[in-house]
Design a protein around this motif. Structure first.
Motif, PDB file in Angstrom:
ATOM      1  N   ILE A 182       0.930  -1.231  -0.134  1.00 61.19           N
ATOM      2  CA  ILE A 182       0.046   0.029  -0.062  1.00 61.19           C
ATOM      3  C   ILE A 182       0.783   1.264  -0.167  1.00 61.19           C
ATOM      4  N   PRO A 183       1.866   1.529   0.914  1.00 58.67           N
ATOM      5  CA  PRO A 183       2.643   2.610   0.999  1.00 58.67           C
ATOM      6  C   PRO A 183       3.399   2.599  -0.682  1.00 58.67           C
ATOM      7  N   LYS A 184       3.790   1.481  -1.102  1.00 58.04           N
ATOM      8  CA  LYS A 184       4.572   1.567  -2.313  1.00 58.04           C
ATOM      9  C   LYS A 184       3.653   2.251  -3.559  1.00 58.04           C
ATOM     10  N   LEU A 185       2.250   1.737  -3.572  1.00 54.39           N
ATOM     11  CA  LEU A 185       1.339   2.284  -4.641  1.00 54.39           C
ATOM     12  C   LEU A 185       0.766   3.529  -4.367  1.00 54.39           C
ATOM     13  N   LEU A 186       0.088   3.614  -3.089  1.00 57.34           N
ATOM     14  CA  LEU A 186      -0.548   4.738  -2.924  1.00 57.34           C
ATOM     15  C   LEU A 186       0.356   6.000  -2.403  1.00 57.34           C
ATOM     16  N   GLY A 187       1.503   5.642  -1.826  1.00 55.58           N
ATOM     17  CA  GLY A 187       2.424   6.489  -1.318  1.00 55.58           C
ATOM     18  C   GLY A 187       3.572   7.114  -2.241  1.00 55.58           C
ATOM     19  N   GLY A 188       3.484   6.269  -3.430  1.00 53.96           N
ATOM     20  CA  GLY A 188       4.530   6.565  -4.493  1.00 53.96           C
ATOM     21  C   GLY A 188       5.845   6.069  -4.195  1.00 53.96           C
ATOM     22  N   GLY A 189       6.794   6.146  -5.069  1.00 58.69           N
ATOM     23  CA  GLY A 189       8.064   5.563  -5.002  1.00 58.69           C
ATOM     24  C   GLY A 189       8.950   6.043  -4.234  1.00 58.69           C
ATOM     25  N   ASN A 190       8.979   7.387  -3.465  1.00 61.44           N
ATOM     26  CA  ASN A 190       9.473   7.706  -2.623  1.00 61.44           C
ATOM     27  C   ASN A 190       9.318   7.331  -1.139  1.00 61.44           C
ATOM     28  N   TYR A 191       8.129   7.105  -1.284  1.00 59.62           N
ATOM     29  CA  TYR A 191       7.423   6.896   0.116  1.00 59.62           C
ATOM     30  C   TYR A 191       8.074   5.640   0.841  1.00 59.62           C
ATOM     31  N   MET A 192       8.634   5.715   1.867  1.00 59.48           N
ATOM     32  CA  MET A 192       9.131   4.638   2.559  1.00 59.48           C
ATOM     33  C   MET A 192       8.792   4.397   3.940  1.00 59.48           C
ATOM     34  N   MET A 193       8.167   3.093   3.988  1.00 66.06           N
ATOM     35  CA  MET A 193       8.014   2.481   5.416  1.00 66.06           C
ATOM     36  C   MET A 193       8.814   1.497   5.667  1.00 66.06           C
ATOM     37  N   VAL A 194       8.907   0.937   6.760  1.00 69.36           N
ATOM     38  CA  VAL A 194       9.636  -0.120   7.223  1.00 69.36           C
ATOM     39  C   VAL A 194       9.616  -1.327   6.139  1.00 69.36           C
ATOM     40  N   GLY A 195       8.391  -1.350   6.085  1.00 69.94           N
ATOM     41  CA  GLY A 195       8.111  -2.705   4.937  1.00 69.94           C
ATOM     42  C   GLY A 195       8.873  -2.523   3.606  1.00 69.94           C
ATOM     43  N   ASN A 196       8.660  -1.090   3.138  1.00 75.37           N
ATOM     44  CA  ASN A 196       9.519  -0.894   1.956  1.00 75.37           C
ATOM     45  C   ASN A 196      11.007  -1.167   2.088  1.00 75.37           C
ATOM     46  N   LEU A 197      11.406  -0.391   2.972  1.00 69.43           N
ATOM     47  CA  LEU A 197      13.081  -0.648   3.636  1.00 69.43           C
ATOM     48  C   LEU A 197      13.418  -1.977   3.337  1.00 69.43           C
ATOM     49  N   ILE A 198      12.590  -2.933   4.108  1.00 66.81           N
ATOM     50  CA  ILE A 198      13.229  -4.154   4.088  1.00 66.81           C
ATOM     51  C   ILE A 198      13.018  -4.772   2.625  1.00 66.81           C
ATOM     52  N   GLU A 199      11.881  -4.707   1.783  1.00 68.74           N
ATOM     53  CA  GLU A 199      11.964  -5.292   0.837  1.00 68.74           C
ATOM     54  C   GLU A 199      13.039  -4.769  -0.005  1.00 68.74           C
ATOM     55  N   SER A 200      13.194  -3.437  -0.017  1.00 66.25           N
ATOM     56  CA  SER A 200      14.384  -2.922  -1.145  1.00 66.25           C
ATOM     57  C   SER A 200      15.859  -3.426  -0.530  1.00 66.25           C
ATOM     58  N   GLN A 201      16.219  -3.569   0.563  1.00 67.18           N
ATOM     59  CA  GLN A 201      17.464  -4.328   1.151  1.00 67.18           C
ATOM     60  C   GLN A 201      17.389  -5.670   0.557  1.00 67.18           C
ATOM     61  N   PHE A 202      16.255  -6.438   0.534  1.00 70.00           N
ATOM     62  CA  PHE A 202      16.183  -7.980   0.056  1.00 70.00           C
ATOM     63  C   PHE A 202      16.339  -7.969  -1.404  1.00 70.00           C
ATOM     64  N   ILE A 203      15.366  -7.048  -2.127  1.00 73.00           N
ATOM     65  CA  ILE A 203      15.066  -7.262  -3.673  1.00 73.00           C
ATOM     66  C   ILE A 203      16.139  -6.586  -4.253  1.00 73.00           C
ATOM     67  N   SER A 204      16.125  -5.025  -4.258  1.00 68.69           N
ATOM     68  CA  SER A 204      16.889  -4.482  -4.939  1.00 68.69           C
ATOM     69  C   SER A 204      18.353  -4.085  -4.565  1.00 68.69           C
ATOM     70  N   VAL A 205      18.477  -3.758  -3.281  1.00 67.26           N
ATOM     71  CA  VAL A 205      19.962  -3.588  -2.741  1.00 67.26           C
ATOM     72  C   VAL A 205      20.870  -4.908  -2.828  1.00 67.26           C
ATOM     73  N   GLY A 206      20.037  -5.803  -2.010  1.00 68.45           N
ATOM     74  CA  GLY A 206      20.649  -7.184  -1.834  1.00 68.45           C
ATOM     75  C   GLY A 206      21.529  -7.554  -0.527  1.00 68.45           C
ATOM     76  N   ASP A 207      21.290  -6.386   0.053  1.00 67.57           N
ATOM     77  CA  ASP A 207      22.057  -6.389   1.695  1.00 67.57           C
ATOM     78  C   ASP A 207      21.373  -7.170   2.579  1.00 67.57           C
ATOM     79  N   TRP A 208      21.328  -8.472   2.387  1.00 68.21           N
ATOM     80  CA  TRP A 208      20.483  -9.392   3.153  1.00 68.21           C
ATOM     81  C   TRP A 208      20.752  -9.226   4.809  1.00 68.21           C
ATOM     82  N   ASN A 209      22.125  -8.883   5.087  1.00 61.32           N
ATOM     83  CA  ASN A 209      22.499  -8.312   6.517  1.00 61.32           C
ATOM     84  C   ASN A 209      21.727  -7.538   7.116  1.00 61.32           C
ATOM     85  N   PHE A 210      21.941  -6.362   6.265  1.00 63.42           N
ATOM     86  CA  PHE A 210      21.008  -5.226   6.724  1.00 63.42           C
ATOM     87  C   PHE A 210      19.524  -5.265   6.887  1.00 63.42           C
TER      88      PHE A 210
END
Ligand SMILES: Nc1ncnc2c1ncn2[C@@H]1O[C@H](COP(=O)(O)OP(=O)(O)OP(=O)(O)O)[C@@H](O)[C@H]1O
Ligand SMILES: [Mg+2]
Lengths: 355, 272
Positions: free
Chosen positions: B217-245
């Protein structure tokens, strides 16, 4: 044994229908100050409904509820000077014993020290001093019952309504609570309206018993009246055990049944009117010696069952089988006669139906 | 009895495979970093230190804020609806509760896209406003849009536990309250609400957990720059690839949830 002649609640022609089923068919009842009145009847006869109308949880379809002479049908329950002890206690699980009892007093915004004093007094009345801070769920059934009574009585109602308050207790605790309730009622000196379907309970506790059936009052009277002078077959068979026999009233104090004439004490029937006769099992004596001379009704012992204090003996006679309670033993198959006096015979009007 | 105990074995295996092992892996990842050629992993607190940078703290803060606001709105609306539903006969209540759950049968992505078509600059709402001769509003990519999406998605999770506690309530307790002199309002305050608190607590916990960890929901309704913890985790695992962080953030989020549950449960016990 009425303690007062001041009528505190009067029910006039109450009727109530639930989805096409007429539950009350015109209840007329006067309830007096300081009276212990019991509504007694089989399941579904409308006892709870009557009580709920008095408490204000149901509105009657027709009829009036007078409280000290004032119509209160439209007064909501929280404004009525009656309190209820519910069948399953209905204690508030989120409050401790003290706050449960203090619930009504807190609503009246009484000063805290007065509340404390009253709650303490109530707890000692019901024999649970020192239980203030206990969790109500941790209490036994009997203790919860006492708290429910204390919670209602602390508001000093003019009338306390109790709907089968002992129904959930085991037999021994029931007996104990019966005498305790009676004691409490005499101590606080207010009217108790008590609902039960247990005839023994009704007889042992009440000043007045109201026997109900199918939404109608069958008889109102003292326990002794109800037991000794049942007005109809239903009351006779519901209260205690009895032999009920069809007969004819030949004259004042002369009744005929099972082919014999008997002297009795009942008057005021039409000549030869069809009646029903009640003979309580404990009022009949069994005669084994010379019985053909001494008694009219003869028969043979069919069965003997020991009941603790007495034997229950069934005697088969020409017209019917009689039930007799006696402390003497008579062997099965023994030929015997049945004896009873004029005052043991209770004559009733017939109801036109069979139990 | 003993025999039946064996039936929980498959569940234990299931829970072990799908819950416990991933949790342990997250824990391991969170406290390690890629090592050198000799030692492939090494123990470290760096992942947690990184979270303390202001950018990430503010993501946590946004999530917390959005979560709390969503919970409060859901609580008020949900209690009201649960209370109203509980006033009907049992049959009607079953139907109404079914209606409440119907949106949950539709895929969450679809529901969220529906909101986009309503809220976007030339969406349904703005067309209506223009039609009425009013100024169009920019609603997409705001806190408002995110909260609206979260509330609509998670409201049933508030209504259902509260409704359950209200409908299970022993009616004679309410009558006892009237009988002891409490009017309708006093009865609600002193008895009905108090007894529904377990349902309220369950609802709060569920809605809070769901909204603080949501990322669609934050991604779609908040837009690309909208960050909630869920988005942060998703981006670390999916796009950044820093599984440790990513694991460290998940770990902190889980800790926050645990604390939130404990606080809410306290509130359950120390009412009055
Ligand atoms: N709210 C209600 N809706 C529909 N029917 C009801 C309602 N309350 C009572 N009844 C019906 O009215 C009849 C009388 O009920 P009531 O509870 O007064 O009986 P009772 O004499 O107290 O019986 P019991 O000894 O079983 O408690 C029953 O047939 C019952 O099913
Ligand atoms: Mg009843």
């Amino acid at each position: 044994m009425k303690n007062s002649d001041v009528c505190i609640i009067e029910l006039k022609g109450l009727t109530k229908t639930f989805d096409d089923q007429q539950v009350l068919k015109g209840i007329d009842l006067k309830i007096y100050e300081n009276e212990f009145l019991t509504l007694l009847g089989p399941s579904g006869c409308g006892k709870t409904t009557t009580l709920r109308i008095i408490a204000g949880f149901e509105e009657p379809d027709m009829g009036e509820v007078l409280f000290n002479g004032v119509e209160i049908s439209a007064v909501p329950p929280y404004k009525r000077e009656v309190n209820t002890v519910f069948q399953k206690y209905a204690l508030f699980p989120h409050l401790d014993v003290f706050d449960n009892i203090a619930f009504g007093l807190n609503l009246k915004k009484m000063p805290q020290d007065v509340i404390e004093q009253k709650v303490k007094k109530m707890l000692s009345l019901v024999g649970l001093s020192g239980y203030e801070n206990r969790d109500v769920i941790s209490l036994s059934g009997g203790q919860q019952q006492r708290i429910a009574i204390a919670r209602a009585l602390v508001n000093e109602p003019k009338v306390l309504l109790l709907d089968e308050p002992l129904g959930a207790l085991d037999a021994r605790l029931r007996k104990e609570m019966q005498s305790e309730l009676k004691k409490i009622q005499q101590e606080v000196g207010i009217t108790f309206i008590y609902v039960t379907h247990d005839q023994e309970e009704a007889l042992s506790m009440s000043d007045t018993v109201v026997v109900m059936k199918d939404g109608e009052i069958q008889q109102i009277g003292t326990p002794i009246d109800i037991y000794n002078e049942p007005e109809n077959r239903f009351v006779a068979s519901f209260i205690g055990e009895s032999n009920i026999i069809e007969g004819n009233m030949l004259d004042d104090c002369l009744v005929k049944f099972d082919g014999f004439e008997f002297e009795c004490v009942d008057k005021g029937f039409k000549p030869n009117e069809e009646v029903e006769v009640v003979l309580r099992p404990e009022d009949i004596d069994i005669i084994a010696k010379d019985f053909k001379k001494k008694t009219k009704i003869h028969g043979k012992v069919e069965s003997v069952v020991f009941k603790g204090v007495h034997y229950e003996i069934m005697v088969a006679t020409e017209n019917r089988t009689y039930k007799i309670h006696t402390t003497d033993y008579f062997a099965p198959d023994l030929e015997v006669g049945l004896s009873f006096g004029p005052e043991d015979i209770h004559v009733m009007y017939t109801m036109g139906w069979t139990a | 009895m003993r025999f039946y105990k064996n039936f929980i074995l498959p569940y234990l295996v299931w829970a072990g495979l799908l819950i416990v092992i991933p949790l342990i892996m997250i824990l391991i990842y969170a406290f390690t970093a890629d090592g050198n050629s000799v030692l492939t992993v090494s123990f470290t607190f760096d992942n947690f230190k990184n979270i303390l940078s202001s950018a990430y703290i503010s993501v946590f803060w946004t999530s917390l804020k959005i979560g709390i606001i969503t919970v409060l709105i859901c609580l008020v609306l949900g209690y009201l609806m649960a209370y109203l539903i509980a006033q009907f006969s049992e049959k009607v209540q079953t139907i109404l509760i079914l209606l409440v759950t119907i949106p949950m049968w539709i895929n969450m992505l679809l529901r969220t896209y529906a909101w986009i078509s309503i809220l976007s600059d030339n969406g349904l709402l703005n067309s209506l406003l223009t039609f009425l001769g009013l100024e169009p509003m920019s609603l997409m990519y705001t806190d408002f849009a995110v909260i609206l999406g979260l509330v609509c998605d998670f409201l049933p999770f508030m209504i259902i536990p509260i409704h359950t506690s209200l409908s299970k309530m022993d009616k004679s307790l309410i009558e006892a309250s009237y009988d002891l002199g409490a009017n309708k309002f006093q009865t609600f305050k002193r008895v009905i609400f108090k007894l529904s608190i377990p349902g309220v607590v369950n609802g709060i916990i569920m809605v809070f957990l769901l909204s603080i960890s949501s990322f669609v929901i934050p991604k779609l309704l908040g837009g690309g720059n909208y960050m909630m913890v869920g988005n942060l985790i998703e981006s670390q695992f999916i796009s950044v690839g820093d599984w440790n962080f990513g694991s460290a953030i998940s770990f902190v989020l889980a800790a926050i949830m645990l604390v939130a549950i404990k606080i809410t449960e306290k509130f359950d016990k120390t009412d009055e």
